[in-house]
Design a protein around this motif. Structure first.
Motif, PDB file in Angstrom:
ATOM      1  N   ASP A 253      -5.673  10.604  12.586  1.00 23.64           N
ATOM      2  CA  ASP A 253      -5.122  10.589  13.937  1.00 23.64           C
ATOM      3  C   ASP A 253      -6.256  10.721  14.949  1.00 23.64           C
ATOM      4  O   ASP A 253      -7.439  10.709  14.600  1.00 23.64           O
ATOM      5  CB  ASP A 253      -4.056  11.676  14.107  1.00 23.64           C
ATOM      6  N   ALA A 254      -5.892  10.849  16.224  1.00 25.32           N
ATOM      7  CA  ALA A 254      -6.895  10.877  17.293  1.00 25.32           C
ATOM      8  C   ALA A 254      -7.845  12.056  17.180  1.00 25.32           C
ATOM      9  O   ALA A 254      -8.960  12.012  17.706  1.00 25.32           O
ATOM     10  CB  ALA A 254      -6.199  10.888  18.657  1.00 25.32           C
ATOM     11  N   GLU A 255      -7.429  13.123  16.499  1.00 26.55           N
ATOM     12  CA  GLU A 255      -8.274  14.291  16.307  1.00 26.55           C
ATOM     13  C   GLU A 255      -8.916  14.317  14.925  1.00 26.55           C
ATOM     14  O   GLU A 255      -9.389  15.349  14.464  1.00 26.55           O
ATOM     15  CB  GLU A 255      -7.462  15.564  16.558  1.00 26.55           C
ATOM     16  N   HIS A 256      -8.923  13.157  14.273  1.00 28.61           N
ATOM     17  CA  HIS A 256      -9.587  12.955  12.980  1.00 28.61           C
ATOM     18  C   HIS A 256      -8.951  13.785  11.855  1.00 28.61           C
ATOM     19  O   HIS A 256      -9.622  14.169  10.906  1.00 28.61           O
ATOM     20  CB  HIS A 256     -11.087  13.260  13.092  1.00 28.61           C
ATOM     21  N   ARG A 257      -7.651  14.018  11.955  1.00 30.14           N
ATOM     22  CA  ARG A 257      -6.905  14.666  10.876  1.00 30.14           C
ATOM     23  C   ARG A 257      -6.228  13.588  10.032  1.00 30.14           C
ATOM     24  O   ARG A 257      -5.665  12.637  10.554  1.00 30.14           O
ATOM     25  CB  ARG A 257      -5.869  15.629  11.444  1.00 30.14           C
ATOM     26  N   SER A 258      -6.289  13.761   8.722  1.00 31.26           N
ATOM     27  CA  SER A 258      -5.747  12.767   7.809  1.00 31.26           C
ATOM     28  C   SER A 258      -4.224  12.707   7.909  1.00 31.26           C
ATOM     29  O   SER A 258      -3.542  13.743   7.940  1.00 31.26           O
ATOM     30  CB  SER A 258      -6.162  13.106   6.377  1.00 31.26           C
ATOM     31  N   LEU A 259      -3.685  11.483   7.960  1.00 30.20           N
ATOM     32  CA  LEU A 259      -2.235  11.273   7.955  1.00 30.20           C
ATOM     33  C   LEU A 259      -1.800  11.107   6.495  1.00 30.20           C
ATOM     34  O   LEU A 259      -1.707   9.987   5.975  1.00 30.20           O
ATOM     35  CB  LEU A 259      -1.873  10.052   8.791  1.00 30.20           C
ATOM     36  N   SER A 260      -1.561  12.220   5.862  1.00 29.67           N
ATOM     37  CA  SER A 260      -1.308  12.219   4.418  1.00 29.67           C
ATOM     38  C   SER A 260       0.000  11.542   4.036  1.00 29.67           C
ATOM     39  O   SER A 260       0.192  11.171   2.872  1.00 29.67           O
ATOM     40  CB  SER A 260      -1.314  13.664   3.894  1.00 29.67           C
ATOM     41  N   LYS A 261       0.897  11.353   4.979  1.00 31.11           N
ATOM     42  CA  LYS A 261       2.178  10.710   4.675  1.00 31.11           C
ATOM     43  C   LYS A 261       2.093   9.185   4.683  1.00 31.11           C
ATOM     44  O   LYS A 261       3.070   8.510   4.396  1.00 31.11           O
ATOM     45  CB  LYS A 261       3.240  11.169   5.683  1.00 31.11           C
ATOM     46  N   LEU A 262       0.924   8.672   5.031  1.00 32.31           N
ATOM     47  CA  LEU A 262       0.737   7.225   5.018  1.00 32.31           C
ATOM     48  C   LEU A 262      -0.036   6.817   3.773  1.00 32.31           C
ATOM     49  O   LEU A 262      -1.094   7.371   3.473  1.00 32.31           O
ATOM     50  CB  LEU A 262      -0.029   6.768   6.263  1.00 32.31           C
ATOM     51  N   ILE A 263       0.479   5.836   3.051  1.00 34.08           N
ATOM     52  CA  ILE A 263      -0.141   5.344   1.828  1.00 34.08           C
ATOM     53  C   ILE A 263      -0.585   3.902   2.050  1.00 34.08           C
ATOM     54  O   ILE A 263       0.156   3.076   2.581  1.00 34.08           O
ATOM     55  CB  ILE A 263       0.847   5.399   0.643  1.00 34.08           C
ATOM     56  N   LEU A 264      -1.831   3.606   1.630  1.00 31.49           N
ATOM     57  CA  LEU A 264      -2.350   2.246   1.703  1.00 31.49           C
ATOM     58  C   LEU A 264      -2.411   1.661   0.295  1.00 31.49           C
ATOM     59  O   LEU A 264      -3.104   2.191  -0.575  1.00 31.49           O
ATOM     60  CB  LEU A 264      -3.740   2.243   2.341  1.00 31.49           C
ATOM     61  N   GLU A 265      -1.692   0.567   0.073  1.00 30.23           N
ATOM     62  CA  GLU A 265      -1.658  -0.094  -1.228  1.00 30.23           C
ATOM     63  C   GLU A 265      -2.404  -1.417  -1.139  1.00 30.23           C
ATOM     64  O   GLU A 265      -2.071  -2.279  -0.317  1.00 30.23           O
ATOM     65  CB  GLU A 265      -0.210  -0.344  -1.660  1.00 30.23           C
ATOM     66  N   CYS A 266      -3.432  -1.585  -1.970  1.00 22.36           N
ATOM     67  CA  CYS A 266      -4.248  -2.799  -1.948  1.00 22.36           C
ATOM     68  C   CYS A 266      -3.467  -3.972  -2.530  1.00 22.36           C
ATOM     69  O   CYS A 266      -2.990  -3.924  -3.664  1.00 22.36           O
ATOM     70  CB  CYS A 266      -5.545  -2.572  -2.716  1.00 22.36           C
ATOM     71  N   THR A 267      -3.321  -5.052  -1.754  1.00 19.82           N
ATOM     72  CA  THR A 267      -2.597  -6.243  -2.201  1.00 19.82           C
ATOM     73  C   THR A 267      -3.514  -7.431  -2.442  1.00 19.82           C
ATOM     74  O   THR A 267      -3.154  -8.359  -3.164  1.00 19.82           O
ATOM     75  CB  THR A 267      -1.531  -6.634  -1.161  1.00 19.82           C
ATOM     76  N   VAL A 268      -4.695  -7.423  -1.833  1.00 19.35           N
ATOM     77  CA  VAL A 268      -5.690  -8.464  -2.058  1.00 19.35           C
ATOM     78  C   VAL A 268      -7.046  -7.778  -2.184  1.00 19.35           C
ATOM     79  O   VAL A 268      -7.418  -6.967  -1.331  1.00 19.35           O
ATOM     80  CB  VAL A 268      -5.739  -9.488  -0.897  1.00 19.35           C
ATOM     81  N   GLN A 269      -7.790  -8.100  -3.254  1.00 21.75           N
ATOM     82  CA  GLN A 269      -9.091  -7.492  -3.452  1.00 21.75           C
ATOM     83  C   GLN A 269     -10.120  -8.564  -3.789  1.00 21.75           C
ATOM     84  O   GLN A 269     -10.077  -9.185  -4.855  1.00 21.75           O
ATOM     85  CB  GLN A 269      -9.046  -6.441  -4.577  1.00 21.75           C
ATOM     86  N   GLU A 270     -11.021  -8.807  -2.841  1.00 17.46           N
ATOM     87  CA  GLU A 270     -12.109  -9.739  -3.015  1.00 17.46           C
ATOM     88  C   GLU A 270     -13.418  -9.018  -2.728  1.00 17.46           C
ATOM     89  O   GLU A 270     -13.422  -7.848  -2.330  1.00 17.46           O
ATOM     90  CB  GLU A 270     -11.930 -10.948  -2.081  1.00 17.46           C
ATOM     91  N   ARG A 271     -14.528  -9.734  -2.908  1.00 20.93           N
ATOM     92  CA  ARG A 271     -15.822  -9.069  -2.779  1.00 20.93           C
ATOM     93  C   ARG A 271     -16.037  -8.497  -1.383  1.00 20.93           C
ATOM     94  O   ARG A 271     -16.510  -7.370  -1.234  1.00 20.93           O
ATOM     95  CB  ARG A 271     -16.946 -10.066  -3.107  1.00 20.93           C
ATOM     96  N   HIS A 272     -15.705  -9.265  -0.349  1.00 20.85           N
ATOM     97  CA  HIS A 272     -15.951  -8.820   1.019  1.00 20.85           C
ATOM     98  C   HIS A 272     -14.670  -8.736   1.852  1.00 20.85           C
ATOM     99  O   HIS A 272     -14.741  -8.717   3.080  1.00 20.85           O
ATOM    100  CB  HIS A 272     -16.957  -9.755   1.710  1.00 20.85           C
ATOM    101  N   HIS A 273     -13.536  -8.695   1.159  1.00 17.43           N
ATOM    102  CA  HIS A 273     -12.280  -8.614   1.909  1.00 17.43           C
ATOM    103  C   HIS A 273     -11.223  -7.918   1.061  1.00 17.43           C
ATOM    104  O   HIS A 273     -11.045  -8.239  -0.118  1.00 17.43           O
ATOM    105  CB  HIS A 273     -11.791 -10.020   2.282  1.00 17.43           C
ATOM    106  N   ARG A 274     -10.558  -6.948   1.675  1.00 17.70           N
ATOM    107  CA  ARG A 274      -9.406  -6.330   1.034  1.00 17.70           C
ATOM    108  C   ARG A 274      -8.266  -6.274   2.027  1.00 17.70           C
ATOM    109  O   ARG A 274      -8.471  -6.073   3.231  1.00 17.70           O
ATOM    110  CB  ARG A 274      -9.749  -4.916   0.539  1.00 17.70           C
ATOM    111  N   GLN A 275      -7.079  -6.429   1.473  1.00 17.72           N
ATOM    112  CA  GLN A 275      -5.876  -6.388   2.295  1.00 17.72           C
ATOM    113  C   GLN A 275      -4.988  -5.262   1.779  1.00 17.72           C
ATOM    114  O   GLN A 275      -4.852  -5.070   0.575  1.00 17.72           O
ATOM    115  CB  GLN A 275      -5.145  -7.727   2.215  1.00 17.72           C
ATOM    116  N   TYR A 276      -4.406  -4.518   2.721  1.00 19.47           N
ATOM    117  CA  TYR A 276      -3.593  -3.363   2.346  1.00 19.47           C
ATOM    118  C   TYR A 276      -2.213  -3.449   2.991  1.00 19.47           C
ATOM    119  O   TYR A 276      -2.067  -3.897   4.140  1.00 19.47           O
ATOM    120  CB  TYR A 276      -4.263  -2.063   2.811  1.00 19.47           C
ATOM    121  N   ARG A 277      -1.227  -2.993   2.211  1.00 19.58           N
ATOM    122  CA  ARG A 277       0.119  -2.778   2.746  1.00 19.58           C
ATOM    123  C   ARG A 277       0.281  -1.286   3.003  1.00 19.58           C
ATOM    124  O   ARG A 277      -0.125  -0.460   2.186  1.00 19.58           O
ATOM    125  CB  ARG A 277       1.180  -3.254   1.759  1.00 19.58           C
TER     126      ARG A 277
END
Length: 325
Positions: A253-277
């Motif tokens: 968040d704006a105060e640099h606290r982790s938003l633990s309720k948000l999960i990032l799932e990798c859907t595309v993984q390439e050498r110089h590009h990743r996409q997350y849901r």
């Protein structure tokens, strides 16, 4: 080391600058306060001189060279005098006298430092031409600034009164041409690379660089300097550049606290590009403070990307579909 001879030369130089900058009436008003002003300014300037000799390799540690030829040091010396005058509330015309001293420093060095600016101990202004330091700035101990630095307000005309300029912690280094704007806080031991434009707080022990309009903050022990960027497009977060093979991607968040309720799932993984849901786990109470940032941790990365394009809107839509960041 800065010895007795240097202190005597400093004292004589400060007194000479003071007398040449002021008219007889100002000097007469100053006389009852002169000893206190000179003693305090001399102590500060002596430490500044020693710091300059130790930290600037071009000087080879020769304090007499700095004293005799470095215009940027003269700007600091005159600021020490001007600020001591500024602090004397009982001194008649103190504001005018302080500004006259500061103006001499500006004319001789190309550096403009408002006499009200509070600067800590052992300050080094190296190749300072074009540097501007605003009225409500606060600079901590052991800071080092290069040329063309602006510590200014975030607006242009009609800025409000009160606190409107940056506060720098201890041990901050600011590269040439950098601009730090607004009442932002720069933590201790921060390194700001040349030509950066800083408009948000920077936590302690980070290295800041600007790449393609993204403000990147790295831990100071990080050796990697490659490009890393992020942006949100539609319902996906994209991470591009020099990507870590392992590690964690977190939303802050704006105060640099982790938003633990948000999960990032990798859907595309390439050498110089990743996409997350992005998805949420349960209810998020209270709502996060915006704008949000992205933290990338890995063996060669400890980087915070400040407010990547589209990320706040994506987080807002995931947490509360009807909200607007």
């Amino acid at each position: 080391m800065c010895g007795r001879l240097d202190r005597l030369t400093l004292y004589d130089g400060m007194l000479e600058n003071l007398v040449s900058a002021l008219n007889p009436g100002d000097i007469s008003r100053l006389m009852p306060h002169l000893d206190g002003i000179m003693d305090s300014a001399l102590q500060q300037a002596t430490e500044d001189l020693q710091a300059f000799a130790e930290r600037d390799p071009a000087s080879c540690g020769h304090t007499e060279l700095i004293l005799g030829t470095y215009a940027s040091f003269k700007a600091v010396l005159l600021h020490r005098l001007a600020h001591q005058v500024w602090l004397r509330d009982s001194l008649q015309n103190r504001t005018l006298i302080a500004h006259r001293l500061a103006n001499v420093g500006k004319l001789q060095s190309g550096v403009e430092i408002h006499p009200a600016t509070r600067i800590g101990r052992r300050f080094v202004l190296d190749h300072g031409f074009g540097t501007v330091i605003g009225e409500t700035c606060e600079i901590g101990d052991d800071c080092y600034l290069l040329s063309g630095v602006t510590l200014g307000a975030s607006g242009i005309a009609n800025n409000p009164g009160g606190k409107r300029h940056p506060k720098l912690g201890n041990g901050v280094e600011v590269g040439a041409g950098a601009r730090i704007l607004g009442a932002v806080n720069i933590g201790d031991n921060v390194f700001i690379s040349p030509a950066c434009v800083i408009t948000r707080d920077v936590p302690a022990n980070t290295r800041v660089s600007i790449v393609n309009q993204l403000q990147m903050q790295r831990a100071t022990h990080t050796s990697s300097r490659g490009f890393l960027g992020a942006f949100a497009l539609g319902e996906r977060l994209h991470l591009v550049g020099e990507l870590p093979e392992t590690g964690a991607i977190r939303v802050l968040d704006a105060e640099h606290r982790s938003l633990s309720k948000l999960i990032l799932e990798c859907t595309v993984q390439e050498r110089h590009h990743r996409q997350y849901r992005m998805r949420k786990l349960g209810l998020v109470v209270p709502a996060p403070l915006y704008p949000v940032h992205l933290r990338v941790d890995g063996p060669a990365h400890n980087v915070t990307l400040l407010d990547p394009p589209g990320l706040s809107s994506l987080v807002c839509s995931v947490l509360t579909p009807t909200c607007s960041a």
